[in-house]
Design a protein around this motif. Structure first.
Motif, PDB file in Angstrom:
ATOM      1  N   GLU A 150       0.824  -1.210   0.000  1.00 41.45           N
ATOM      2  CA  GLU A 150       0.000   0.000   0.000  1.00 41.45           C
ATOM      3  C   GLU A 150       0.856   1.257   0.000  1.00 41.45           C
ATOM      4  O   GLU A 150       0.608   2.199  -0.760  1.00 41.45           O
ATOM      5  CB  GLU A 150      -0.918  -0.028   1.226  1.00 41.45           C
ATOM      6  CG  GLU A 150      -1.977   1.049   1.236  1.00 41.45           C
ATOM      7  CD  GLU A 150      -2.932   0.895   2.413  1.00 41.45           C
ATOM      8  OE1 GLU A 150      -4.153   0.793   2.177  1.00 41.45           O
ATOM      9  OE2 GLU A 150      -2.452   0.861   3.568  1.00 41.45           O
ATOM     10  N   GLU A 151       1.881   1.275   0.842  1.00 40.01           N
ATOM     11  CA  GLU A 151       2.723   2.467   0.928  1.00 40.01           C
ATOM     12  C   GLU A 151       3.639   2.569  -0.284  1.00 40.01           C
ATOM     13  O   GLU A 151       3.956   3.667  -0.742  1.00 40.01           O
ATOM     14  CB  GLU A 151       3.550   2.423   2.216  1.00 40.01           C
ATOM     15  CG  GLU A 151       4.175   3.752   2.558  1.00 40.01           C
ATOM     16  CD  GLU A 151       4.747   3.787   3.962  1.00 40.01           C
ATOM     17  OE1 GLU A 151       5.406   4.785   4.294  1.00 40.01           O
ATOM     18  OE2 GLU A 151       4.525   2.814   4.707  1.00 40.01           O
ATOM     19  N   GLY A 152       4.083   1.419  -0.822  1.00 41.61           N
ATOM     20  CA  GLY A 152       4.922   1.438  -2.010  1.00 41.61           C
ATOM     21  C   GLY A 152       4.199   2.025  -3.209  1.00 41.61           C
ATOM     22  O   GLY A 152       4.773   2.787  -3.997  1.00 41.61           O
ATOM     23  N   VAL A 153       2.915   1.688  -3.353  1.00 53.23           N
ATOM     24  CA  VAL A 153       2.101   2.266  -4.429  1.00 53.23           C
ATOM     25  C   VAL A 153       1.944   3.763  -4.216  1.00 53.23           C
ATOM     26  O   VAL A 153       2.053   4.557  -5.154  1.00 53.23           O
ATOM     27  CB  VAL A 153       0.718   1.574  -4.485  1.00 53.23           C
ATOM     28  CG1 VAL A 153      -0.215   2.312  -5.445  1.00 53.23           C
ATOM     29  CG2 VAL A 153       0.863   0.119  -4.910  1.00 53.23           C
ATOM     30  N   ARG A 154       1.721   4.161  -2.974  1.00 51.19           N
ATOM     31  CA  ARG A 154       1.556   5.587  -2.672  1.00 51.19           C
ATOM     32  C   ARG A 154       2.853   6.371  -2.912  1.00 51.19           C
ATOM     33  O   ARG A 154       2.820   7.531  -3.336  1.00 51.19           O
ATOM     34  CB  ARG A 154       1.109   5.749  -1.216  1.00 51.19           C
ATOM     35  CG  ARG A 154       0.818   7.184  -0.815  1.00 51.19           C
ATOM     36  CD  ARG A 154       0.046   7.283   0.489  1.00 51.19           C
ATOM     37  NE  ARG A 154       0.739   6.643   1.596  1.00 51.19           N
ATOM     38  CZ  ARG A 154       0.297   5.541   2.198  1.00 51.19           C
ATOM     39  NH1 ARG A 154      -0.806   4.950   1.786  1.00 51.19           N
ATOM     40  NH2 ARG A 154       0.973   5.026   3.214  1.00 51.19           N
ATOM     41  N   MET A 155       3.996   5.720  -2.675  1.00 50.43           N
ATOM     42  CA  MET A 155       5.284   6.378  -2.881  1.00 50.43           C
ATOM     43  C   MET A 155       5.682   6.425  -4.351  1.00 50.43           C
ATOM     44  O   MET A 155       6.621   7.116  -4.720  1.00 50.43           O
ATOM     45  CB  MET A 155       6.374   5.645  -2.089  1.00 50.43           C
ATOM     46  CG  MET A 155       6.274   5.804  -0.579  1.00 50.43           C
ATOM     47  SD  MET A 155       7.430   4.703   0.288  1.00 50.43           S
ATOM     48  CE  MET A 155       9.003   5.326  -0.329  1.00 50.43           C
ATOM     49  N   GLY A 156       4.979   5.665  -5.182  1.00 51.16           N
ATOM     50  CA  GLY A 156       5.304   5.651  -6.604  1.00 51.16           C
ATOM     51  C   GLY A 156       6.553   4.869  -6.933  1.00 51.16           C
ATOM     52  O   GLY A 156       7.313   5.250  -7.831  1.00 51.16           O
ATOM     53  N   LEU A 157       6.809   3.753  -6.231  1.00 49.08           N
ATOM     54  CA  LEU A 157       7.971   2.924  -6.556  1.00 49.08           C
ATOM     55  C   LEU A 157       7.860   2.394  -7.974  1.00 49.08           C
ATOM     56  O   LEU A 157       6.759   2.137  -8.456  1.00 49.08           O
ATOM     57  CB  LEU A 157       8.079   1.750  -5.575  1.00 49.08           C
ATOM     58  CG  LEU A 157       8.381   2.080  -4.109  1.00 49.08           C
ATOM     59  CD1 LEU A 157       8.501   0.789  -3.315  1.00 49.08           C
ATOM     60  CD2 LEU A 157       9.658   2.892  -3.979  1.00 49.08           C
TER      61      LEU A 157
END
Length: 284
Positions: free
Chosen positions: A243-250
């Motif tokens: 979830e956070e990786g998607v939000r960070m734009g990895l």
């Protein structure tokens, strides 16, 4: 946005280095940047700053495509399919006399690959796929050995494993359990302790020493139950990282790393459930 998760922090730094090397700067939630509206300054990438318009610079490098939840789902299903095919092939092709050797060999190689992937600073799809193949051999050998002793136990363990996984997915979606910094720190510490105990037990077992952790005794049952609970809770960390990786734009290829984390948890959970079920099987 800063993150307290060390894995995401490391991957986020790697993604930033890639962008600084010449990729287009992402916008909100990892989307590519767009031209500024009239009256607002235009943001340029390092590449555009180095080669201003009209300077005869080469074609701009492609925009980094951010990973999405769908990417992670597809990669996870792909890895599970590879693991399943590898397990089935090992079950059929490896002779009964070689099951123990293949079991131990795949466990050692899988552990080495898992550590390399976990501590690598870059996502490596080839290594992740290789890990799925090796773990498939490991799972196939373990399953074949247990099924020869307790017919039907493999199907029970598979059903229970995916049942627990989907239950944890619903629990996380409902926000019943959250991956807070304290929760993450405690769970990671417990996981490290359990893996250390299993590694020590494995080495001692090679020399014929019985620690009581895997012999079906009450201690073994309690140890497997603890492992099952911890393995189940590890999915909360996986879901939070995704979830956070998607939000960070990895970048999109980091979806392989996210899928790898889920695969590790599923294999661990399956093996522990398989062991626990075997403890309650009758002798006949």
């Amino acid at each position: 946005m800063k993150t307290t998760n060390p894995v995401l922090a490391r991957l986020g730094q790697a993604a930033e280095r890639e962008r600084a090397a010449g990729y287009a700067q992402p916008g909100p939630y990892g989307q590519p940047g767009y031209p500024a509206a009239p009256g607002y300054p235009q943001q340029h990438t390092p590449y555009q700053q180095q080669y201003p318009a009209g300077a005869g610079y080469p074609a701009a490098p492609p925009t980094v495509t951010p990973m999405t939840l769908d990417d992670v789902v597809v990669k996870t299903v792909t890895l599970l399919a590879i693991l399943g095919a590898s397990a089935a092939a090992a079950w059929v092709l490896v002779p009964d006399a070689m099951v123990g050797v293949a079991w131990i060999g795949a466990a050692v190689v899988g552990l080495a690959l898992g550590l390399i992937i976990s501590f690598s600073r870059m996502a490596n799809p080839a290594l992740v796929v290789a890990y799925a193949v090796i773990e498939g051999v490991f799972v196939g050998m373990v399953s074949k050995a247990f099924n020869s002793l307790y017919d039907g136990i493999v199907l029970q363990a598979v059903a229970a494993t995916f049942g627990v996984f989907f239950l944890m997915a619903m629990v996380y979606k409902a926000r019943i359990i959250r991956a807070t910094p304290k929760f993450t720190k405690i769970l990671v510490s417990v996981m490290v302790g359990l893996f250390a105990a299993m590694l020590i037990n494995f080495v001692l077992a090679l020399f014929g020493v019985n620690t009581g952790l895997r012999d079906g005794s009450p201690i073994a049952i309690i140890f497997s139950l603890v492992c099952i609970v911890v393995a189940s809770l590890s999915f909360v960390l996986n879901f939070a990282e995704i979830e956070e990786g998607v939000r960070m734009g990895l970048p999109q290829r980091y979806s392989w790393t996210a899928a790898f984390g889920i695969l590790v948890g599923l294999v661990w959970l399956y093996i522990e459930i398989l062991r626990l079920l075997s403890y309650f099987q009758g002798d006949d």
